[in-house]
Design a protein around this motif. Structure first.
Motif, PDB file in Angstrom:
ATOM      1  N   UNK A 139     -62.355  81.773  78.556  1.00  0.00           N
ATOM      2  CA  UNK A 139     -63.007  81.127  79.782  1.00  0.00           C
ATOM      3  C   UNK A 139     -64.560  81.033  79.650  1.00  0.00           C
ATOM      4  N   UNK A 140     -65.230  79.929  80.076  1.00  0.00           N
ATOM      5  CA  UNK A 140     -66.556  79.737  80.288  1.00  0.00           C
ATOM      6  C   UNK A 140     -67.005  80.558  81.191  1.00  0.00           C
ATOM      7  N   UNK A 141     -68.099  81.002  80.962  1.00  0.00           N
ATOM      8  CA  UNK A 141     -68.766  81.999  81.957  1.00  0.00           C
ATOM      9  C   UNK A 141     -69.905  81.200  82.409  1.00  0.00           C
ATOM     10  N   UNK A 142     -70.274  81.547  83.865  1.00  0.00           N
ATOM     11  CA  UNK A 142     -71.340  80.762  84.446  1.00  0.00           C
ATOM     12  C   UNK A 142     -72.441  81.495  84.359  1.00  0.00           C
ATOM     13  N   UNK A 143     -73.739  80.475  83.917  1.00  0.00           N
ATOM     14  CA  UNK A 143     -74.852  81.357  83.519  1.00  0.00           C
ATOM     15  C   UNK A 143     -75.820  81.126  84.868  1.00  0.00           C
ATOM     16  N   UNK A 144     -76.444  82.299  85.197  1.00  0.00           N
ATOM     17  CA  UNK A 144     -77.279  82.216  86.305  1.00  0.00           C
ATOM     18  C   UNK A 144     -78.760  81.925  85.808  1.00  0.00           C
TER      19      UNK A 144
END
Length: 267
Positions: free
Chosen positions: A257-262
């Motif tokens: 799954x795509x991980x959110x980047x901060x």
């Protein structure tokens, strides 16, 4: 038919550090078994125990019905071959000479180099498609070619069981597939293959039997299609992912799954 190679309630340690405790497993005869799991989970340690390089502090590794420690070293080396991680060839050695070293278990003071040895080396070179490299120095070869040479050396032992610890490490994707295709061909010809792999998708595509490990224990084992799902990937690797059919092979394919980047607002 009973499995030729198995571990029975083994405890595996390095000095005072326990890697696995009370671990049992069996390698199906004629299988392409792949051991998977995160770094430092005990995959290579298990392979070292199966190959007789690491003596269990409890339990036993059984080869052909006997504790492998009870077998003479040459006898064990005629039954199983090992390709360790990142093997190093002596300087100035040719491909043919290195492959020939695989014949040492078949030689003794009274039995020196023979036609049978020469034939085994020729067959190993041919099986790995490196006959034309026989007179080249190993140090001159590409990574993929060198890996084929090491596999050829193991094949020259003419063992029915072949163990390989991360045979695709440091190879580019083309050479990885080249090596795995070779192992699959050897498996189709009747050899039992046991390999430690890092790439779970490659493991699913090539393995007929998979052993999934975490923290020194076996979490699941069986055919990849029967055991690999999103829950297993999460449990073993701590990774949230979809598991879908590989469009090429139909085997399980892991899509993280795509991980959110901060991103920081300031630059």
């Amino acid at each position: 038919m009973n499995q030729r190679l198995s571990a029975e309630r083994v405890t595996l340690r390095y000095d005072q550090r326990t890697v696995s405790r009370d671990l049992s497993m069996a390698i199906p005869n004629g299988s392409f078994t792949v051991i998977v799991g995160p770094n430092a989970c005990g995959k290579s340690t298990l392979l070292r125990a199966l190959s007789r390089l690491l003596v269990p502090s409890a339990g036993q590794v059984v080869l052909d019905g006997k504790d492998i420690r009870e077998l003479p070293a040459r006898d064990a080396a005629r039954r199983l071959g090992l390709l360790p991680q990142s093997p190093l060839a002596p300087d100035g050695i040719t491909v043919a000479d290195l492959v020939g070293r695989g014949r040492y278990p078949h030689q003794s003071f009274l039995r020196q180099w023979s036609r049978e040895d020469a034939s085994a080396v020729e067959e190993a070179l041919r099986s790995t498609d490196i006959t034309e490299l026989a007179d080249r120095f190993v140090g001159e070869l590409s990574g993929g070619q060198r890996q084929r040479v090491w596999i050829a050396m193991a094949l020259a032992q003419q063992t029915p069981i072949l163990l390989l610890d991360e045979p695709t490490t440091y190879l580019d994707i083309s050479h990885q597939i080249e090596v795995l295709d070779l192992l699959a061909t050897l498996n189709d010809a009747g050899r039992t293959i046991v390999a430690v792999l890092h790439d779970l998708n490659q493991a699913c595509r090539y393995a007929s039997h998979m052993i999934a490990m975490r923290e020194g224990t076996i979490v699941a084992e069986g055919e990849p299609a029967a055991i690999v799902d999103s829950a297993l990937v999460e449990r073993v690797f701590g990774l949230s992912a979809l598991v879908i059919p590989d469009p090429e092979s139909g085997t399980p394919m892991i899509v993280p799954h795509k991980r959110r980047r901060n991103y920081s607002a300031s630059r």
